[in-house]
Design an enzyme around this catalytic site. Structure first.
Site, mmCIF file in Angstrom:
data_model
loop_
_atom_site.group_PDB
_atom_site.id
_atom_site.type_symbol
_atom_site.label_atom_id
_atom_site.label_comp_id
_atom_site.label_asym_id
_atom_site.label_seq_id
_atom_site.Cartn_x
_atom_site.Cartn_y
_atom_site.Cartn_z
ATOM 1 N N GLY A 1 0.939 -1.173 -0.122
ATOM 2 C CA GLY A 1 -0.097 0.015 0.152
ATOM 3 C C GLY A 1 0.736 1.242 -0.086
ATOM 4 O O GLY A 1 2.008 1.248 0.517
ATOM 5 N N CYS B 1 5.882 0.165 7.340
ATOM 6 C CA CYS B 1 5.640 1.179 6.833
ATOM 7 C C CYS B 1 6.683 1.504 5.712
ATOM 8 O O CYS B 1 7.992 1.503 6.098
ATOM 9 C CB CYS B 1 5.217 2.500 7.528
ATOM 10 S SG CYS B 1 4.840 3.819 6.679
ATOM 11 N N LEU B 2 6.329 1.853 4.533
ATOM 12 C CA LEU B 2 7.652 2.115 3.576
ATOM 13 C C LEU B 2 8.246 3.464 4.043
ATOM 14 O O LEU B 2 9.324 3.665 3.571
ATOM 15 C CB LEU B 2 7.267 2.093 2.059
ATOM 16 C CG LEU B 2 6.511 0.871 1.345
ATOM 17 C CD1 LEU B 2 5.881 0.971 0.017
ATOM 18 C CD2 LEU B 2 7.396 -0.461 1.378
ATOM 19 N N GLN C 1 3.118 10.049 0.924
ATOM 20 C CA GLN C 1 4.432 9.409 1.099
ATOM 21 C C GLN C 1 5.230 9.583 0.030
ATOM 22 O O GLN C 1 6.403 9.602 0.066
ATOM 23 C CB GLN C 1 4.237 7.879 1.254
ATOM 24 C CG GLN C 1 3.916 7.219 2.556
ATOM 25 C CD GLN C 1 3.397 5.840 2.379
ATOM 26 O OE1 GLN C 1 2.578 5.568 1.897
ATOM 27 N NE2 GLN C 1 4.443 5.233 3.069
ATOM 28 N N HIS D 1 -2.306 8.216 6.577
ATOM 29 C CA HIS D 1 -1.314 8.889 6.126
ATOM 30 C C HIS D 1 -1.696 10.343 5.207
ATOM 31 O O HIS D 1 -1.145 11.178 5.542
ATOM 32 C CB HIS D 1 -0.256 8.214 4.725
ATOM 33 C CG HIS D 1 0.671 7.320 5.310
ATOM 34 N ND1 HIS D 1 1.790 7.623 5.855
ATOM 35 C CD2 HIS D 1 0.867 6.040 4.862
ATOM 36 C CE1 HIS D 1 2.650 6.660 6.020
ATOM 37 N NE2 HIS D 1 2.171 5.625 5.528
ATOM 38 N N HIS E 1 -4.483 2.037 7.596
ATOM 39 C CA HIS E 1 -2.920 2.704 7.675
ATOM 40 C C HIS E 1 -2.629 3.529 6.583
ATOM 41 O O HIS E 1 -2.096 4.578 6.914
ATOM 42 C CB HIS E 1 -2.062 1.510 7.397
ATOM 43 C CG HIS E 1 -0.678 1.900 7.482
ATOM 44 N ND1 HIS E 1 0.373 1.550 8.178
ATOM 45 C CD2 HIS E 1 0.339 2.254 6.285
ATOM 46 C CE1 HIS E 1 1.456 1.618 8.104
ATOM 47 N NE2 HIS E 1 1.387 2.398 6.978
ATOM 48 N N GLU E 2 -3.024 3.431 5.111
ATOM 49 C CA GLU E 2 -2.988 4.403 4.224
ATOM 50 C C GLU E 2 -3.829 5.772 4.466
ATOM 51 O O GLU E 2 -3.080 6.810 4.343
ATOM 52 C CB GLU E 2 -3.086 3.756 2.948
ATOM 53 C CG GLU E 2 -2.508 2.403 2.663
ATOM 54 C CD GLU E 2 -0.775 2.743 2.816
ATOM 55 O OE1 GLU E 2 -0.202 3.667 2.708
ATOM 56 O OE2 GLU E 2 -0.268 1.592 2.959
#
Lengths: 170, 433
Positions: free
Chosen positions: A46, A92-93, A51, A138, A134-135
Site C-alpha cells: 500500500g 511502513c515504507l 508518502q 497517511h 494505515h494508508e
C-alpha cells in the site's frame, strides 16, 4: 512510468494533510500508475500520495500474494463496522525496517472514487482493512509509529536519523 | 505498507525448535508467535500444525527430492522446504506463489546459497506431484503420516479399525465446550450462542457437551468469563458421568492440573469434599484460575502422590487418577506428538502409570471407587495396564461400565477419536473390596 521517491520518517512533509481530489483526469491516472510502480518496486502492499510528497487524498494498494490486484482509492472515507480491535504487525515504507503491533478496528466499509472517477464502496476485513486504515492515516498526516509508545517512537526516530547521517557521510 | 514476509522466519524458529525437541507446539507457540499480529498468528498456527500433522508424508517426499540430506545447522532451510511441500499439497495457495515466497524467505534467512536448492526441490515436487502421491500411497507410514513404530503399535492393538484411527488422527478436532450445569443448561446455552450468531450443537457422548461449528477465541464466547462454560473435549467430560458422585464424599484428584476434570466433577456435584493435587505447581495455577472463574470450591495442593505428603495422609472414597500418557488419543489436537514421542518415552510412561496406580490404591477407602483414565489409544497404557494391576491386587475389581447402551466390558471403556466428535480416551472404574 517512473519511480517516485518515498519520504522517510521523521520528514515533516509526512505530517501534511492531503487535499480532496477535485478532478479525476489523465494527470491523476499517471500519478496512480507511478505510485503503483513505486509500491511494487519497494516491495509494498500500500502507498499513500502523501508518502511521495503529493498532498492529494489518493492511495493505491494490492494485498494479493501475486501482485495482480492493484486498486486505487480517491477521496476515501472510512466507516467502522466492527470496532473490536485486531492486532497486526505493521510496517511502513516511510519507516523502513521497523515492524510493531498496532490494534485497529476489525471490520470497516470504505467509500471512494476509482481511477475513472466512479464512486464505489467495499467492506474490508483482515489485511485489507489494516492496510486501508494505515494508508488513510497517511492522508491525515498520521503514521503507524504514532500508535506506539513515545519511547519506542523516539528510538525509531533516532535510529533512522543516524542511518541517514551515515549514508550521507559515506 | 511494506510487503511482510517475516512470518516465514517466525515459522522457521518455532518449527526448528520442535524438530530439535526443545518443546511442544503448545509450549512454543505462545512465545514464538508473540511478535505476530492476530492475522499472522492464525496463519502461523495453520502452518505449524499442518506441517506437524503431515510431517511424515512431507519428510518422505523431501528425502526423495533432496540428493543428500541437509546439514544439521540448515534445519531452518529444511523447515522451509517442508512448508513449501505442505502448501503445494494441502493449501489453496497457487504454486508459483508458494515457490516464490519460499525462495524469498531463504534470502531472509541469510542463506542465499540455498535459493537454488529450495527452488529446485519445490519445482520438482510440483512437476512430479502425481508420481510422488502414488509413491506415498504404497507406504502407510507416509500415507497416514505416522512414525513407523506408532503405526505398527496401533495396527497391532486394533487390527480391525487401525486405519480409521490413523485417518481420524489427521483431521482437525472440533472445539467442544462443557456447559456449567450449576449455572445454566445445555439447551439455554445453545440458544444463547445462537443469539450471538454462533452455530453449535449438543454433543452425542456427554450430557454437558456443546460442539461449536467453528473454533473461536474463548474471550468471544458469551458467558465464558462469567463461568457458564469451559473448553473440554467430550470424552474428558464423561468423567462426572462415570465416577459415582454424592454430596460430602471425600475425593482425591491425584493428577489434577490444569483442572479440567476437577471442575467437571464439581459442576456435577458441588458438595464434594475435593482435594486436587499435582506435582507441577505451574500448571496447578491454571487449575486455581479455572476453579475461580467457575466459582467452584476445592482444596488445591502442590503435592506428588508418589511421595509422602501430609495432604494425602488420609483415605478417600473416590480417587480420580488421570495419568500422564502418550497422548495418542489426542493426536488430532496435538499433531506434534507424532514428531516428538518416542517408544522409549511410552515405556517410561507405562512404568509411571503403574507406579501411580500402586501409590493411589492404598489411599482408597474400602468400598470406594478409583477411576483410571488416559487420553491414549495404546492397549499397554490402558487395558493391559489395568489387567496387570488387577492381577496383582486382590481387593481390586473392575466395574462393568454400561455406556450408551453398550457394555464396555471387563477391559474398561476405550474410545477412539471420531471426526467432528470426541477424542481417543480410556476409562477403567475400579472398586476396592
Amino acid at each position: 512510468m517512473s519511480l517516485l521517491t518515498i519520504l522517510e520518517y521523521p520528514d515533516l512533509r509526512l505530517r501534511k494533510r492531503a487535499e480532496r481530489v477535485e478532478a479525476v483526469d489523465d494527470e491523476l491516472r499517471t500519478l496512480i500508475d507511478d505510485m503503483l510502480e513505486t509500491m511494487y518496486a519497494a516491495p509494498g502492499i500500500g502507498l499513500a500520495a502523501t508518502q511521495v510528497n503529493v498532498q492529494k487524498r489518493l492511495l493505491v494498494l494490492d494485498v494479493s500474494e501475486e501482485n495482480d490486484s492493484p486498486m486505487a482509492f480517491i477521496n476515501p472515507e472510512i466507516e467502522v463496522l466492527d470496532p473490536e480491535p485486531m492486532g497486526y504487525e505493521e510496517g511502513c515504507l516511510s519507516v523502513p525496517g521497523y515492524f510493531d503491533l498496532v490494534q485497529r478496528p476489525r471490520k470497516i466499509r470504505v467509500r471512494a472514487l476509482d481511477r475513472d472517477g466512479m464512486p464505489f464502496e467495499l467492506e474490508a476485513e483482515g489485511i485489507l482493512a489494516v492496510c486501508l486504515q494505515h494508508e488513510v492515516d497517511h492522508l491525515d498526516g498520521k503514521l503507524f509509529v504514532d500508535y506506539l509508545s513515545i519511547l519506542k517512537r523516539q528510538r525509531i526516530k533516532n535510529k533512522l536519523l543516524k542511518d541517514k547521517k551515515q549514508n550521507l557521510a559515506s | 505498507m511494506p510487503k511482510a514476509d517475516n512470518e516465514r522466519l517466525i515459522y522457521c524458529r518455532v518449527m526448528t525448535a520442535i524438530l530439535r525437541g526443545e518443546g511442544t507446539l503448545a509450549q512454543l507457540q505462545k512465545p514464538g508467535f508473540a511478535d505476530a499480529g492476530d492475522l499472522n498468528r492464525a496463519l502461523l498456527q495453520q502452518w505449524c500444525y499442518g506441517v506437524c500433522r503431515w510431517f511424515h508424508r512431507l519428510d518422505g517426499t523431501a528425502k526423495i527430492l533432496l540428493e543428500k540430506p541437509l546439514r544439521n545447522k540448515d534445519l531452518d532451510v529444511y523447515c522451509l522446504i517442508l512448508l513449501g511441500l505442505y502448501q503445494l499439497s494441502f493449501m489453496q495457495t497457487p504454486d508459483h506463489a508458494v515457490i516464490n515466497e519460499a525462495v524469498v524467505a531463504v534470502d531472509a534467512l541469510n542463506k542465499p546459497w540455498a535459493k537454488g536448492l529450495v527452488n529446485g526441490v519445490l519445482r520438482e515436487a510440483q512437476r512430479r506431484r502425481v508420481e510422488l502421491d502414488t509413491l506415498a500411497e504404497t507406504d502407510y507410514s507416509r500415507w497416514y503420516s505416522h512414525p513407523d513404530w506408532l503405526l505398527s503399535r496401533i495396527k497391532k492393538d486394533w487390527p480391525s479399525n487401525y486405519r480409521d484411527i490413523l485417518e481420524a488422527n489427521n483431521v482437525q478436532a472440533p472445539m467442544t465446550l462443557r456447559v456449567n450445569q450449576l449455572r445454566t443448561d445445555r439447551e439455554s446455552f445453545i440458544s444463547m450462542l445462537a443469539e450471538a450468531g454462533i452455530a453449535a450443537h449438543a454433543g452425542t457422548l456427554a450430557d454437558t457437551a456443546v460442539v461449536l461449528d467453528k473454533a473461536m477465541p474463548v474471550r468471544e464466547i458469551p458467558g465464558f468469563a462469567e463461568g457458564l462454560a469451559s473448553v473440554q473435549d467430550e470424552a474428558s467430560q464423561l468423567v462426572s458421568q462415570i465416577l459415582p458422585l454424592e454430596p460430602g464424599l471425600g475425593v482425591l484428584d491425584a493428577c489434577a492440573a490444569p483442572g479440567g476434570k476437577t471442575c467437571a466433577l464439581l459442576e456435577a456435584q458441588p458438595g464434594l469434599d475435593l482435594l486436587a493435587i499435582d506435582n507441577d505447581d505451574g500448571r496447578l495455577g491454571r487449575a486455581r484460575e479455572n476453579l475461580d472463574r467457575l466459582q467452584l470450591a476445592a482444596k488445591v495442593e502442590h503435592a506428588d502422590i508418589l511421595q509422602q505428603n501430609a495432604a494425602i495422609s488420609r483415605h478417600f472414597e473416590r480417587i480420580l487418577l488421570d495419568v500422564p500418557c502418550s497422548g495418542t488419543g489426542v493426536i488430532r489436537r496435538h499433531p506434534d506428538i507424532k514428531v516428538l514421542r518416542s517408544p522409549a518415552e511410552v515405556s517410561a510412561l507405562k512404568e509411571k502409570q503403574h507406579a501411580l496406580l500402586r501409590a493411589a490404591w492404598p489411599l482408597l477407602e474400602t468400598g470406594g471407587y478409583l477411576l483410571y483414565s488416559t487420553c491414549s489409544v495404546l492397549r499397554e497404557e490402558n487395558e493391559l495396564q489395568i489387567m496387570a494391576f488387577l492381577e496383582e491386587t486382590n481387593e481390586a475389581k473392575i466395574e462393568l461400565l454400561e455406556f450408551m447402551g453398550n457394555s464396555a466390558g471387563k477391559s474398561g471403556l476405550q474410545l477412539f477419536p471420531r471426526n467432528g466428535s470426541h477424542d481417543g480416551f480410556y476409562y477403567a472404574l475400579l472398586r476396592k473390596y
